[in-house]
Design an enzyme around this catalytic site. Structure first.
Site, short mmCIF file in Angstrom:
data_model
loop_
_atom_site.label_atom_id
_atom_site.label_comp_id
_atom_site.label_asym_id
_atom_site.label_seq_id
_atom_site.Cartn_x
_atom_site.Cartn_y
_atom_site.Cartn_z
N THR A 135 11.43 4.17 5.85
CA THR A 135 10.36 4.49 6.87
C THR A 135 9.53 3.37 7.18
O THR A 135 8.38 3.48 7.45
CB THR A 135 9.19 5.60 5.89
OG1 THR A 135 9.10 4.91 4.87
CG2 THR A 135 10.07 6.82 5.54
N SER A 136 10.40 2.19 7.03
CA SER A 136 9.45 0.67 7.30
C SER A 136 9.68 0.55 8.67
O SER A 136 9.06 0.91 9.54
CB SER A 136 10.10 -0.21 6.19
OG SER A 136 11.35 -0.61 6.54
N ARG A 137 10.78 -0.43 8.87
CA ARG A 137 11.26 -0.84 10.51
C ARG A 137 12.35 -0.78 10.56
O ARG A 137 13.28 -0.94 9.65
CB ARG A 137 10.63 -2.09 10.84
CG ARG A 137 9.09 -2.26 11.09
CD ARG A 137 8.80 -1.48 12.34
NE ARG A 137 7.24 -1.46 12.48
CZ ARG A 137 6.12 -0.62 12.32
NH1 ARG A 137 6.67 0.39 11.59
NH2 ARG A 137 5.07 -0.78 12.53
N PHE B 244 3.73 8.28 9.96
CA PHE B 244 2.33 7.92 10.12
C PHE B 244 1.52 9.35 10.74
O PHE B 244 0.16 9.21 10.42
CB PHE B 244 2.01 6.81 11.07
CG PHE B 244 2.20 7.10 12.60
CD1 PHE B 244 3.63 7.36 12.95
CD2 PHE B 244 1.09 7.55 13.30
CE1 PHE B 244 3.69 7.88 14.41
CE2 PHE B 244 1.25 7.96 14.58
CZ PHE B 244 2.46 7.79 15.10
N LYS C 196 0.82 -1.22 -0.10
CA LYS C 196 0.18 0.07 -0.04
C LYS C 196 0.99 1.28 -0.24
O LYS C 196 0.59 2.15 -0.84
CB LYS C 196 -0.87 -0.01 1.24
CG LYS C 196 -2.09 -0.95 0.98
CD LYS C 196 -2.90 -1.20 2.47
CE LYS C 196 -2.32 -1.92 3.58
NZ LYS C 196 -1.89 -3.36 3.29
N ASP D 102 13.22 7.22 9.28
CA ASP D 102 12.07 7.71 10.32
C ASP D 102 12.19 6.55 11.49
O ASP D 102 11.42 6.67 12.21
CB ASP D 102 10.77 7.70 9.49
CG ASP D 102 9.68 8.08 10.25
OD1 ASP D 102 9.74 9.39 10.74
OD2 ASP D 102 8.57 7.29 10.42
N GLU E 166 15.21 2.12 18.37
CA GLU E 166 14.31 3.43 18.86
C GLU E 166 13.33 3.11 20.15
O GLU E 166 13.13 4.26 20.46
CB GLU E 166 13.18 3.49 17.43
CG GLU E 166 12.04 2.73 17.35
CD GLU E 166 11.34 2.86 16.00
OE1 GLU E 166 11.81 3.33 15.14
OE2 GLU E 166 10.01 3.02 16.12
N HIS F 223 10.14 8.57 13.89
CA HIS F 223 8.87 7.65 13.82
C HIS F 223 7.61 8.38 13.63
O HIS F 223 6.48 8.03 14.14
CB HIS F 223 8.57 6.59 14.75
CG HIS F 223 7.94 5.05 14.13
ND1 HIS F 223 8.46 3.94 14.49
CD2 HIS F 223 6.88 4.98 13.46
CE1 HIS F 223 7.79 3.05 13.89
NE2 HIS F 223 6.72 3.72 13.20
P1 NAD Z 1 1.89 -4.07 2.74
O1 NAD Z 1 1.72 -5.20 3.67
O2 NAD Z 1 0.74 -3.25 2.01
O3 NAD Z 1 3.20 -3.95 1.82
C1 NAD Z 1 4.56 -4.52 2.14
C2 NAD Z 1 5.00 -4.90 0.99
O4 NAD Z 1 6.15 -5.39 1.25
C3 NAD Z 1 4.22 -6.11 0.37
O5 NAD Z 1 4.12 -6.01 -1.09
C4 NAD Z 1 4.89 -7.46 0.53
O6 NAD Z 1 4.88 -8.72 -0.89
C5 NAD Z 1 6.50 -6.90 0.47
N1 NAD Z 1 7.39 -7.52 1.11
C6 NAD Z 1 7.38 -8.63 1.79
N2 NAD Z 1 8.72 -9.10 1.98
C7 NAD Z 1 9.54 -8.48 1.32
C8 NAD Z 1 10.96 -8.65 0.97
N3 NAD Z 1 11.57 -9.58 1.42
N4 NAD Z 1 11.57 -7.82 0.03
C9 NAD Z 1 10.69 -6.97 -0.82
N5 NAD Z 1 9.52 -6.64 -0.54
C10 NAD Z 1 8.77 -7.37 0.50
O7 NAD Z 1 2.16 -2.84 3.82
P2 NAD Z 1 2.38 -1.18 3.88
O8 NAD Z 1 0.99 -0.83 4.46
O9 NAD Z 1 2.82 -0.72 2.80
O10 NAD Z 1 3.52 -1.02 5.04
C11 NAD Z 1 4.78 -1.19 4.71
C12 NAD Z 1 5.46 -1.25 6.08
O11 NAD Z 1 5.61 0.31 6.63
C13 NAD Z 1 4.90 -1.82 7.14
O12 NAD Z 1 5.24 -3.11 7.48
C14 NAD Z 1 5.52 -1.08 8.68
O13 NAD Z 1 6.55 -1.71 8.86
C15 NAD Z 1 5.94 0.34 7.77
N6 NAD Z 1 5.23 1.51 8.47
C16 NAD Z 1 5.80 2.44 8.96
C17 NAD Z 1 5.30 3.62 9.27
C18 NAD Z 1 5.62 4.53 10.05
O14 NAD Z 1 5.11 5.70 10.61
N7 NAD Z 1 7.15 5.00 9.61
C19 NAD Z 1 3.59 3.55 9.30
C20 NAD Z 1 3.05 2.42 8.62
C21 NAD Z 1 3.86 1.38 8.44
#
Ligand code: NAD
Length: 338
Positions: free
Chosen positions: A232-234, A298, A154, A258, A263, A295
Site C-alpha cells: 500500500t506504499s508506492r 487513503f 506513521k 493498492d 498506475e 489506490h
Molecule cells: P512515514 O514517513 O511516517 O514512514 C515511512 C517510514 O519508512 C519511515 O520510518 C522511514 O524511516 C522508513 N523507510 C525509509 N526508507 C526505508 C527503507 N529503505 N527500508 C525500510 N524503511 C524505510 O510515512 P507514512 O505516513 O507511514 O507513509 C508511508 C508511505 O505510504 C508513504 O511514503 C506513501 O508512499 C504511502 N502512502 C500510501 C497511501 C495510499 O493511499 N495507498 C496513502 C498514504 C501514504
C-alpha cells in the site's frame, strides 16, 4: 491565493471547498493530471495543487515558474513525483500533507490481508449464486503468524498495533527504529531476516532510490515460500515483472496491491468500457490469489478532511508568510532523510 487544482474528482472538490470556507482562496478545479500537456491550465494562478500521479518534473516546474507559480501544494504524504532539486532551482516551494489518518491506510492494509486470507471476495460471489461449497476458501489463523513490516513510520506503526491485537509476531525493517513499535514488542532486523521469516510482508516505506524495486528478483530468493505480499506504499517499491514470476513459481502465495508502478494511466478513472492495454497489469488480474484496489487506501472521510484542511493550511500560511506549514525540500531531506 489563486490555485489551479489538478487531478480532482467531485469528492476532492467537496472536501476542499469545505476546508476553504472562510479562507477565500480561489480554487480552479481540473480533472486533468498535471503534465507538460496540461500545465497551461495553471496560467494566472499563483499555486498549483496536485496529487500522487501528477508529473511535477523539471520541465513542468520550469514552465510553472515562468508563469509565476510559487507553490506546489501536494495533497499527499509521498512526494516521489516532484523533482525537488528542480523546485529549488526554480524558487518554487513544495508543501505536502505529512500525516492524515494513518489509520485509513493501515486499516485498508488489514482489509487486503483478511480478504486474501479468508477469500471473502470469492465467498461473497459464491453465496449470491447459491454455491455454499467451502472448497478453495481455506485460510489460516493470523494469530501466531509472523508479519514483516518494511517501514515503521506513521502507517507502519498503526499496522503493527493492529496486528499485535491479532496475536501476530511483528518483525520490522527500517533504517530508524520507532520506539512506539518497540514498546509493542516489534523486533527490528535485516531485510533478509524479515523476508525469510515472515508469513506476510507489508510495505510501508516511501519510494526513494533506495526502495525502488526493493522487492525484486533478489528479494524473491530470500522469501519464505508461499508468503503473502502486501503493497500500500508506492507501486515501484515492487518490481512487478519479478513478482509475477514469483506468483507463477509459488514463492508468493498471494499478493495484495493498492498501488502499481504504472498506475498513472489506469487508476482513479472509469475505464470499464475500454480494454486494458497494460499487459503486465492484465496478467496480474488473471491470478485468483491477487487482489488489487486502485489506490484507495487513503479514501476515508477522516483522511479526505485531513488532506483538505492541511492543504489549505499550507496555502494560507504560504500566502501570509511566504512559508508553508509542511514544506519538503532537498535541504530539509538532507537534514532529516525520513
Ligand atoms: P512515514 O514517513 O511516517 O514512514 C515511512 C517510514 O519508512 C519511515 O520510518 C522511514 O524511516 C522508513 N523507510 C525509509 N526508507 C526505508 C527503507 N529503505 N527500508 C525500510 N524503511 C524505510 O510515512 P507514512 O505516513 O507511514 O507513509 C508511508 C508511505 O505510504 C508513504 O511514503 C506513501 O508512499 C504511502 N502512502 C500510501 C497511501 C495510499 O493511499 N495507498 C496513502 C498514504 C501514504
Amino acid at each position: 491565493m489563486r490555485v489551479a487544482v489538478f487531478s480532482t474528482k467531485p469528492y476532492d472538490r467537496r472536501f476542499l471547498d469545505a476546508a476553504n470556507t472562510g479562507l477565500g482562496h480561489v480554487l480552479s478545479y481540473y480533472d486533468a493530471r498535471l503534465s507538460p500537456a496540461t500545465e497551461g491550465l495553471a496560467a494566472g494562478a499563483q499555486a498549483v495543487c496536485v496529487f500522487v500521479n501528477d508529473e511535477v518534473d523539471a520541465d513542468v516546474l520550469a514552465r510553472l515558474s515562468s508563469k509565476g507559480i510559487k507553490l506546489v501544494a501536494l495533497r499527499s504524504a509521498g512526494f516521489n513525483n516532484v523533482d525537488l532539486e528542480a523546485a529549488r532551482r526554480e524558487g518554487v516551494t513544495v508543501a505536502r500533507v505529512p500525516a492524515y489518518s494513518p489509520h485509513a491506510v493501515a486499516e485498508h492494509t488489514l482489509a487486503l490481508i483478511l480478504t486474501l486470507n479468508r477469500k471473502t471476495h470469492r465467498a461473497y460471489n459464491r453465496v449470491r449464486e447459491g454455491n455454499f461449497s467451502l472448497e478453495g476458501l481455506l485460510g489460516f489463523d493470523l494469530n501466531g503468524k509472523t508479519v514483516g513490516l518494511v517501514g515503521t513510520g506513521k502507517i507502519g506503526e498503526v499496522v503493527a498495533k493492529i496486528l499485535t491485537g491479532f496475536g501476530c509476531k511483528v518483525l520490522a525493517h527500517d533504517p530508524r527504529s520507532n520506539p512506539n513499535c518497540e514498546a509493542l514488542g516489534v523486533r527490528y532486523g535485516s531485510m533478509e531476516e524479515l523476508l525469510s521469516s515472515s508469513h506476510i510482508v507489508s510495505l510501508h516505506c516511501p519510494l526513494t532510490p533506495a526502495t525502488h524495486h526493493l522487492i525484486g528478483s533478489d528479494a524473491l530468493k530470500q522469501m519464505k515460500r508461499g508468503i503473502m505480499l502486501i503493497n500500500t506504499s508506492r507501486g515501484a517499491v515492487i518490481d512487478t515483472q519479478a513478482v509475477i514470476r514469483g506468483l507463477k513459481e509459488g514463492i508468493i502465495g498471494s499478493l495484495g496491491l493498492d498501488v502499481y508502478e504504472e498506475e498513472a494511466d489506469l487508476f482513479f478513472e472509469d475505464l470499464s468500457d475500454r480494454f486494458i492495454s497494460d499487459d503486465v497489469f492484465a496478467r496480474l488480474l488473471t491470478f485468483p490469489n491477487v487482489l488489487i484496489t486502485g489506490h484507495q487506501a487513503f479514501f476515508t472521510k477522516e483522511a479526505l478532511t485531513g488532506i483538505a484542511e492541511t492543504t489549505l493550511a499550507n496555502i494560507t500560511a504560504f500566502e501570509r508568510s511566504g512559508r508553508a506549514v509542511h514544506e519538503v525540500s532537498v535541504e530539509k531531506l538532507a537534514r532529516d532523510p525520513r
